[in-house]
Write a protein that holds these residues in place. Structure first.
Motif, PDB file in Angstrom:
ATOM      1  N   LEU A 189       0.849  -1.188   0.000  1.00 14.77           N
ATOM      2  CA  LEU A 189       0.000   0.000   0.000  1.00 14.77           C
ATOM      3  C   LEU A 189       0.885   1.239   0.000  1.00 14.77           C
ATOM      4  CD1 LEU A 189      -2.981   0.960   0.222  1.00 14.77           C
ATOM      5  CD2 LEU A 189      -2.679   0.938   2.709  1.00 14.77           C
ATOM      6  N   THR A 190       0.988   1.915  -1.129  1.00 12.09           N
ATOM      7  CA  THR A 190       1.845   3.095  -1.233  1.00 12.09           C
ATOM      8  C   THR A 190       1.060   4.343  -0.850  1.00 12.09           C
ATOM      9  OG1 THR A 190       1.290   3.319  -3.591  1.00 12.09           O
ATOM     10  CG2 THR A 190       3.266   2.064  -3.030  1.00 12.09           C
ATOM     11  N   LEU A 191       1.730   5.274  -0.168  1.00 10.89           N
ATOM     12  CA  LEU A 191       1.065   6.472   0.337  1.00 10.89           C
ATOM     13  C   LEU A 191       2.089   7.597   0.466  1.00 10.89           C
ATOM     14  CD1 LEU A 191      -1.724   7.448   1.498  1.00 10.89           C
ATOM     15  CD2 LEU A 191      -0.786   6.947   3.765  1.00 10.89           C
TER      16      LEU A 191
ATOM     17  N   LEU B  11      -3.884   8.442   5.684  1.00 11.97           N
ATOM     18  CA  LEU B  11      -3.494   7.140   6.211  1.00 11.97           C
ATOM     19  C   LEU B  11      -4.705   6.283   6.562  1.00 11.97           C
ATOM     20  CD1 LEU B  11      -1.451   5.094   7.277  1.00 11.97           C
ATOM     21  CD2 LEU B  11      -1.428   6.366   9.435  1.00 11.97           C
TER      22      LEU B  11
ATOM     23  N   ALA C 123      -6.489   5.119   3.491  1.00  7.90           N
ATOM     24  CA  ALA C 123      -5.758   4.089   2.763  1.00  7.90           C
ATOM     25  C   ALA C 123      -5.958   2.716   3.405  1.00  7.90           C
ATOM     26  CB  ALA C 123      -4.277   4.443   2.705  1.00  7.90           C
ATOM     27  N   LEU C 124      -5.803   2.652   4.719  1.00  4.71           N
ATOM     28  CA  LEU C 124      -5.972   1.371   5.408  1.00  4.71           C
ATOM     29  C   LEU C 124      -7.407   0.859   5.289  1.00  4.71           C
ATOM     30  CD1 LEU C 124      -3.846   2.060   8.602  1.00  4.71           C
ATOM     31  CD2 LEU C 124      -3.269   0.527   6.711  1.00  4.71           C
TER      32      LEU C 124
ATOM     33  N   GLN D 250      -9.339   1.136   2.753  1.00  2.00           N
ATOM     34  CA  GLN D 250      -9.546   0.532   1.437  1.00  2.00           C
ATOM     35  C   GLN D 250      -9.133  -0.939   1.416  1.00  2.00           C
ATOM     36  OE1 GLN D 250     -11.219   2.617  -0.727  1.00  2.00           O
ATOM     37  NE2 GLN D 250     -11.048   3.825   1.166  1.00  2.00           N
TER      38      GLN D 250
ATOM     39  N   ILE E 201      -0.308  -6.251   5.354  1.00  3.19           N
ATOM     40  CA  ILE E 201      -0.251  -4.977   4.642  1.00  3.19           C
ATOM     41  C   ILE E 201       1.157  -4.423   4.824  1.00  3.19           C
ATOM     42  CG2 ILE E 201      -1.122  -2.615   4.474  1.00  3.19           C
ATOM     43  CD1 ILE E 201      -3.758  -3.605   5.659  1.00  3.19           C
TER      44      ILE E 201
ATOM     45  N   LEU F   8       2.902  -1.103   4.358  1.00  3.84           N
ATOM     46  CA  LEU F   8       2.632   0.316   4.115  1.00  3.84           C
ATOM     47  C   LEU F   8       3.922   0.980   3.667  1.00  3.84           C
ATOM     48  CD1 LEU F   8       0.714   2.743   4.243  1.00  3.84           C
ATOM     49  CD2 LEU F   8       1.385   3.029   6.633  1.00  3.84           C
TER      50      LEU F   8
ATOM     51  N   HIS G  93      -2.807   1.732  -4.375  1.00  4.96           N
ATOM     52  CA  HIS G  93      -2.402   3.120  -4.150  1.00  4.96           C
ATOM     53  C   HIS G  93      -3.269   3.704  -3.048  1.00  4.96           C
ATOM     54  CE1 HIS G  93      -1.102   7.203  -4.910  1.00  4.96           C
ATOM     55  NE2 HIS G  93      -0.210   6.743  -5.771  1.00  4.96           N
ATOM     56  N   GLY G  94      -2.637   4.134  -1.976  1.00  3.05           N
ATOM     57  CA  GLY G  94      -3.378   4.566  -0.792  1.00  3.05           C
ATOM     58  C   GLY G  94      -4.225   5.800  -0.970  1.00  3.05           C
ATOM     59  N   HIS G  95      -4.003   6.573  -2.024  1.00  3.34           N
ATOM     60  CA  HIS G  95      -4.803   7.787  -2.240  1.00  3.34           C
ATOM     61  C   HIS G  95      -6.146   7.474  -2.890  1.00  3.34           C
ATOM     62  CE1 HIS G  95      -0.766  10.210  -2.590  1.00  3.34           C
ATOM     63  NE2 HIS G  95      -0.852   9.487  -1.486  1.00  3.34           N
TER      64      HIS G  95
END
Length: 540
Positions: free
Chosen positions: A340-342, A348, A351-352, A354, A365, A367, A421-423
């Motif tokens: 999970l890229t952020l 944050l 993202a988690l 999702q 995960i 991160l 993608h965390g966004h």
């Protein structure tokens, strides 16, 4: 590779053509009812039956279509029906599959002797192939090779091994208590099964109706789904038989209306193939005529139906159902590490969330924090009391994104890796759909199309023109699934280029699944295209 336009004059003509110049004696393997006296055929047998007495220099398998080719070839290979031969061939009377009719050739195995000659041709819709090897070899693995090529497979399949549950076919005997590998399930046995010494229990008895055979998801799959249509709803009568040709011929239809009393296998196979359905559909999402009038709603309906049918009727789903009835453990899906890229710490929790709301729970995960460090504990409120543990990998803003992903991949422990993608926004079935596509495509890497885009500056979303449900070498993108073993074998995640090049160099294949489960956040766009819609697109 000659190609002729004229159709074959039935299976007898096709057999004569494929056996022209072949070595004698020849063995024919088929389930089709043919005349007793066939020119060039010295013996015949049905797939799965014992090989006839004697030695044969040529073996030919005759099948009605690619679905029957895969079933018969794998059955003949497992039962050693074919024996040994110098020349091995197939005839597929209708070789139509995902996107058209195709000649069928082989992917040579290193253990096989060299091929001295290969004859492959397409006559109308009939595919004929015969391979002459430099010396005799077991014909079963060659026939299995044809089966795998017919499904465009690279990966493991549900027919590879028993996957945790052993099933005795209808009519087979289960009365030997000393059998080394006793069955877990017996379908319509002639006598009640006895308690096996190896397991201390008897096989669970099911009727043929209760243990309906799985549908081959290497044949009945959504590959080739069309978002547009050139004709309206097609009404299929109740007696319609499922076949690869039927699926291909319905690709240009808006949808299909099934008549009452239709074969359940027809509904399941069409749904697995992505053909939108209307009718009395048990276990499939209900769809109305109005749902199919809008292209997006039509595709959403197709995705929901194919997801349900693949999970229940494909080999893996059917195996799990039989294992549950027998009280034994079935082979599970691989464990997943989500990378999970952020780069925006304020997102944050988003993202988690999702990942935490995925219906398939990941094992881990990783991160990948790009340009910031986590100097505070973070809470998680998700649907599960025990969410996946989080491993944190950080890098400064000047580190290339590929280098950060390479470090995150090194920290992964799952059997497969999925990048997210965390966004962005993700629907709850993204992991489900990636795993299903991995199985029905057999691809080395599966990507989810990043076709839906949302722009915060203009508060609008739009769809990019991306071809989906296709085999492709272009698998680079924010959402990707591939095996961690591949990365280990090839030296890790490439820090200076895309994963697509790694897949190509390894001789693997890529597949792009539908993009309805993902909305990409674009913070840079200040103008939206004319077809943009206000607000964010909801996810199916």
């Amino acid at each position: 590779m000659p190609v002729a336009d004229a159709p074959m004059d039935g299976p007898t003509d096709a057999l004569t053509r494929v056996l022209d110049g072949a070595r004698r004696p020849a063995l024919l393997i088929t389930d089709l009812d043919l005349p007793e006296d066939l020119d060039g055929v010295q013996a015949r047998v049905r797939p799965g039956e014992p090989k006839p007495e004697g030695q044969f220099r040529t073996v030919v398998l005759l099948a009605s279509d690619v679905a029957e080719l895969r079933r018969a070839a794998l059955l003949a290979a497992s039962a050693k029906t074919a024996g040994w031969a110098r020349e091995i061939g197939i005839v597929v009377l209708d070789a139509t599959r995902d996107t058209g009719t195709s000649v069928l050739t082989l992917r040579p195995h290193p253990a096989w002797p060299p091929a001295d000659a290969v004859r492959a041709e397409l006559v109308g819709a009939t595919a004929l192939t015969r391979v002459e090897f430099s010396r005799r070899l077991a014909a079963g693995p060659v026939l299995a090779g044809f089966a795998h090529v017919a499904g465009s497979l690279d990966g493991t399949r549900a027919e590879d091994g028993h996957l945790g549950v052993r099933v005795l076919p209808p009519g087979a005997d289960s009365t030997d208590p000393e059998v080394k590998h006793p069955p877990d399930v017996a379908i319509d046995p002639p006598e009640p099964p006895v308690v096996a010494e190896a397991t201390g229990r008897a096989a669970v008895v099911l009727t043929a109706a209760e243990a309906a055979p799985a549908l081959d998801d290497a044949v009945y799959r959504p590959t080739g789904f069309r978002r547009d249509w050139s004709r309206g709803l097609v009404d299929l009568p109740a007696h319609t038989r499922l076949s690869p040709r039927l699926v291909h011929d319905l690709r240009d239809a808006q949808g299909v209306r099934l008549a009452p009393g239709h074969d359940p296998a027809l509904a399941a196979g069409l749904a697995m193939s992505g053909v939108p359905l209307i009718g009395d559909l048990a276990d499939l999402a209900g769809v109305t005529d109005s749902d199919l009038a809008d292209p997006v709603r039509r595709e959403e309906a197709s995705v929901r139906q194919r997801r349900a049918a693949l999970a229940a009727q494909a080999p893996m789903g059917r195996r799990h159902a039989l294992a549950e009835r027998a009280g034994v453990r079935a082979a599970a899906e691989p464990s997943i590490s989500v990378l999970l890229t952020l780069s925006r710490p304020e997102l944050l929790e988003h993202a988690l969330r999702q990942v935490d709301h995925q219906r398939v729970a990941p094992a881990q995960i990783v991160l990948a924090a790009h340009g910031f460090t986590l100097d505070r504990p973070f809470g998680r409120q998700g649907p599960r009391p025990d969410p996946a543990p989080v491993t944190i990998v950080t890098a400064d803003a000047g580190t290339p994104a590929a280098s950060l992903l390479a470090r995150a991949a090194e920290a992964a422990t799952g059997e497969v890796i999925v990048t997210m993608h965390g966004h962005d926004w993700y629907g709850p079935d993204v992991l489900t759909d990636l795993l299903l596509a991995r199985r029905y495509s057999g691809a080395t890497a599966v990507s989810m199309a990043a076709e839906w885009v949302y722009s915060e500056p203009v508060d609008a979303s739009w769809r990019r023109p991306v071809e989906t449900e296709v085999f492709t070498s272009d698998v680079d993108g924010p959402t990707l699934l591939l095996e961690r073993a591949l990365l280990r074998r090839l030296g890790g995640w490439p820090a200076d280029r895309g994963v697509g090049s790694l897949v190509r160099e390894s001789g693997g294949t890529g597949y792009r699944v539908h993009g309805l489960g993902h909305v990409r956040r674009d913070d840079r766009t200040s103008e939206a295209p004319a077809h943009a819609r206000p607000g964010r697109k909801s996810l199916p």
